[in-house]
Every structure is written in C-alpha cells, then in structure tokens.
Write an enzyme that holds these catalytic residues in place. Structure first.
Site, short mmCIF file in Angstrom:
data_model
loop_
_atom_site.label_atom_id
_atom_site.label_comp_id
_atom_site.label_asym_id
_atom_site.label_seq_id
_atom_site.Cartn_x
_atom_site.Cartn_y
_atom_site.Cartn_z
N GLY A 1 5.70 4.39 -1.22
CA GLY A 1 6.51 3.48 -0.40
C GLY A 1 7.94 3.43 -0.90
NE ARG B 1 1.86 5.77 0.59
CZ ARG B 1 2.61 4.76 1.06
NH1 ARG B 1 3.02 4.76 2.31
NH2 ARG B 1 2.94 3.74 0.29
CG ASP C 1 -0.73 1.46 -7.85
OD1 ASP C 1 -0.15 1.77 -6.79
OD2 ASP C 1 -1.76 0.76 -7.86
CB THR D 1 6.55 -0.73 -5.48
OG1 THR D 1 5.88 -1.67 -4.63
CG2 THR D 1 6.19 -1.05 -6.91
CG ASP E 1 4.09 -4.02 -2.64
OD1 ASP E 1 4.75 -4.56 -1.74
OD2 ASP E 1 3.43 -2.98 -2.46
CG ASP F 1 1.86 -3.36 -6.61
OD1 ASP F 1 2.86 -2.75 -7.05
OD2 ASP F 1 1.17 -2.93 -5.68
P1 ADP Z 1 2.67 4.34 -4.29
O1 ADP Z 1 3.22 5.24 -5.35
O2 ADP Z 1 3.75 3.58 -3.58
O3 ADP Z 1 1.54 3.46 -4.81
P2 ADP Z 1 0.71 6.02 -2.89
O4 ADP Z 1 -0.47 5.26 -3.38
O5 ADP Z 1 0.72 6.38 -1.45
O6 ADP Z 1 2.09 5.26 -3.11
O7 ADP Z 1 0.81 7.37 -3.74
C1 ADP Z 1 1.89 8.27 -3.53
C2 ADP Z 1 1.43 9.68 -3.71
O8 ADP Z 1 0.97 9.89 -5.05
C3 ADP Z 1 0.24 10.11 -2.85
O9 ADP Z 1 0.61 10.45 -1.54
C4 ADP Z 1 -0.24 11.34 -3.61
O10 ADP Z 1 0.57 12.46 -3.32
C5 ADP Z 1 0.00 10.93 -5.06
N1 ADP Z 1 -1.26 10.45 -5.67
C6 ADP Z 1 -1.83 9.24 -5.55
N2 ADP Z 1 -3.01 9.19 -6.23
C7 ADP Z 1 -3.18 10.41 -6.78
C8 ADP Z 1 -4.19 11.01 -7.61
N3 ADP Z 1 -5.28 10.32 -8.00
N4 ADP Z 1 -4.02 12.29 -7.98
C9 ADP Z 1 -2.94 12.99 -7.61
N5 ADP Z 1 -1.95 12.48 -6.83
C10 ADP Z 1 -2.06 11.22 -6.43
#
Ligand code: ADP
Length: 328
Positions: A15, A76, A107, A130, A132, A134
């Site tokens: 995000g 993402r 995260d 972020t 949030d 969080d």
């Molecule tokens: P944020 O970083 O805001 O929490 P996301 O949860 O959408 O956003 O995660 C962002 C990107 O990080 C995902 O689209 C993916 O490419 C990568 N990602 C998330 N979890 C994993 C994982 N367990 N292993 C590898 N890449 C990951």
C-alpha cells in the site's frame, strides 16, 4: 566477511503512504553521502521481476519531499511470492550490479524481503511505510501522521454539519486490522465514541450505552469513529441496527476512504522518512541485513525483521482511557 556494498536498490511495495517519496529521497541522498550508486525499482517487487530500474542521483529526487504517493510507484506482486519469481528478481539485480536493497512498505513487503534475503544471502533493510501504523518494532510508520491529520480535518468538517442538524455520524476510517488511526484521530477530533478492532468490547453494545449516556448529559450531536477492521459490524450494518433499535437518531454514514492515503506528507512524516531513509543506508553500510529501521521513544533503532513479523502491535491502554474521559 560480506561483500562491499557499492550499489543500492530502493523500492516501494504494498500500500502507498504519504512520505514514501521523502524516504526514497533520503535513501538516494545517503547513497550520495557514502559515494555509492543508487537504483530505483519501479512498482515494488514487480519492477524487480520486469527489470524496470532507473538510476537515481541526488538531483533526481529534487522537489519530491513534499509530494504524496511514490514516484517509483508501488504494486502487489504475486510472482514474488513464488521461488521462481524471486530467482528472476535476484538474477536481474545481479546483472545490474545491485548488491543491497532497501524495501519501503508494510509487513507483507517485509515478509517478501526476509524471504528473498535469506534465500540469496542478499542484504536487505526495511523501512516501515504504511498509514496503518501496524508494524511491530517502531512507534510510528511513515504516512500515519499525515493520515491522522487528514482524518481530523475531515471529521472537523463533518462535525460542523452534524452539530447544525442534531445528527449522529458514523465515520469509517482506514487502518486494516489496527485501530491506531481510529483511536488517535478520534481523540484529536473529539469523537463521542471510537470503535476499534483490537477490543471486542468496543462494539455496538458499547455504542448504545454511550448514546444513552449522551442523551442524559445533553449532547445534541455525535461523531462516532469506526475502524474499518472487524468491530463486529461494518459501518452500514451499524447504521441499519441503529435505525431499527434507536429510531430517534438521524444516523448518517461517512466513509472517508482513499483520501486518507493521499496528500502532501506532514512535517513529522517527512522528518521520520528522512531519518529512516538515512538510517537504512547507514545500516547496510555497517553490514546489517534483515533489519527494519524504526523509532522507539524518539530514538532511531534497528529491529530484526523476524521480530518485526512476529506479532502485531498492541493498542496503548492509556489512550483508551483518554478517549473515554475526554468524551464524557
Ligand atoms: P504491505 O507491504 O503494505 O503489507 P502486501 O501485504 O500486499 O503489502 O505485500 C506486498 C508484497 O510483498 C506482495 O504483493 C508480495 O509481492 C510480497 N510478499 C508478501 N508476502 C510475501 C511472502 N510471504 N513471500 C514473498 N513475498 C511476499
């Protein structure tokens, strides 16, 4: 002995949040300070896989500190969750001579960063970006303060109309599963009640009690802040419930929505982003990897990414008390 770092990649992932540009800028300027090259990667992990890179020097980030969003854009990327995708990403970085990475995100992005770093023994440092707030291990994330101020400004305007019409407003704010935005913006905006996902007792029953109390104490209009995370009911269900069980109230719903992600970052976010960006490059140059830069009690800290990903932050109990007493 780790290899000498001479080219650092930086990306924004997940995000978007106001202040991400300020963080990129700080990373680029810190690279200039250390006389190492800097490469921007477009659209987070997608850009790594598509090899969408751009050379950044100190002047490339001029006039960006005040801009919302992220000029590197963010995304993402499902391919990065698979080993095959990460292998392509690694090959592209190697080809470009990039030998360390700064990941600005939440995260999910850190989970990807840790996976990648362990798999390829590739130095990676995270910066929490972020709205949030969080993320475990830092008191504040980049974008949170700006989002709070956006919410407070919006609620101030809603209050003007609420008090003119004797209305009850349910205002939904962002924060995913965290109630930080709701709680802090709720206190700042003088909300009657704040419903957050971390506390099961802060749901509709609590709201009904609070409304009864308001009636007795002569309040004529009310603002209720509802966090988007699960509070038992969503804001529209809450409105329907109140229409059915408290028909005497003129209930309106306002979902503030994506404007909370936008806008020029506040000074606090710009300063935080600058500290964390420079701290991230310092950490890499000092041989750290798999850490996140954060602030705790206004001190810059490095926290192991494994610890960051271990658990969610807790809501501050003292703030719950402040919210309660200040709305009496
Ligand atoms: P944020 O970083 O805001 O929490 P996301 O949860 O959408 O956003 O995660 C962002 C990107 O990080 C995902 O689209 C993916 O490419 C990568 N990602 C998330 N979890 C994993 C994982 N367990 N292993 C590898 N890449 C990951």
């Amino acid at each position: 002995m780790t290899k000498k770092i001479n080219k650092i990649g930086v990306l924004t992932s997940g995000g978007d949040a106001p202040g991400m540009n300020a963080a990129i800028r700080a990373v680029v300027r810190a690279c200039t300070h250390y006389n190492v090259e800097c490469v921007g990667i477009y659209e987070g992990y997608s850009g790594l896989i598509k090899n969408d890179l751009v050379t950044l020097d100190a002047r490339s980030v001029a006039n960006t500190i005040n801009k919302g969003g992220t000029f590197l854009r963010t995304a993402r990327c499902n391919e990065f969750i698979k080993k095959k995708g990460r292998q392509v990403a690694y090959d592209n970085l190697k080809k470009a001579g990039v030998n360390a990475l700064v990941v600005i995100g939440g995260d999910g992005s850190f989970r990807g960063a840790l996976e990648f770093s362990q798999e390829f023994k590739f130095p990676v440092v995270g910066i929490p970006g972020t709205i949030d707030n969080d993320i475990q291990g830092t008191d504040f994330t980049i974008g949170y303060d700006t989002a709070l101020n956006t919410v407070v400004e919006a609620v101030d305007k809603i209050r003007d109309t609420a008090s003119s019409h004797n209305r009850l407003f349910l205002v939904e704010v962002m924060g995913r599963d965290a109630g930080d935005i709701a709680l802090n913006a709720g206190i700042g905006a003088g909300a009657e009640e704040i419903l957050i996902p971390e506390r099961e007792d802060l749901g509709i029953e609590r709201l009904l009690k609070s409304l009864d109390h308001s009636e007795k104490t002569g309040k004529t209009s009310s603002i209720v802040i509802v966090a988007e995370g699960k509070t038992g009911m969503n804001v529209l269900e809450m409105r329907d419930y109140l229409n059915e069980h408290r028909p005497e109230y003129d209930v309106r719903v306002s979902v503030i929505g994506h404007m909370q992600r936008g806008g020029s970052p506040t000074c606090a976010d710009r300063v935080l982003a600058s500290r964390l960006g420079i701290g991230a490059v310092d950490a890499l140059m000092n041989g750290s990897t798999n850490v996140m830069l954060g602030v705790q009690k206004n001190e810059l800290v490095t926290v192991d990414l494994k610890v960051v990903l271990l658990k969610n932050r807790n809501i501050e109990k003292e703030l719950l008390r402040v919210a309660h007493i200040s709305s009496l």
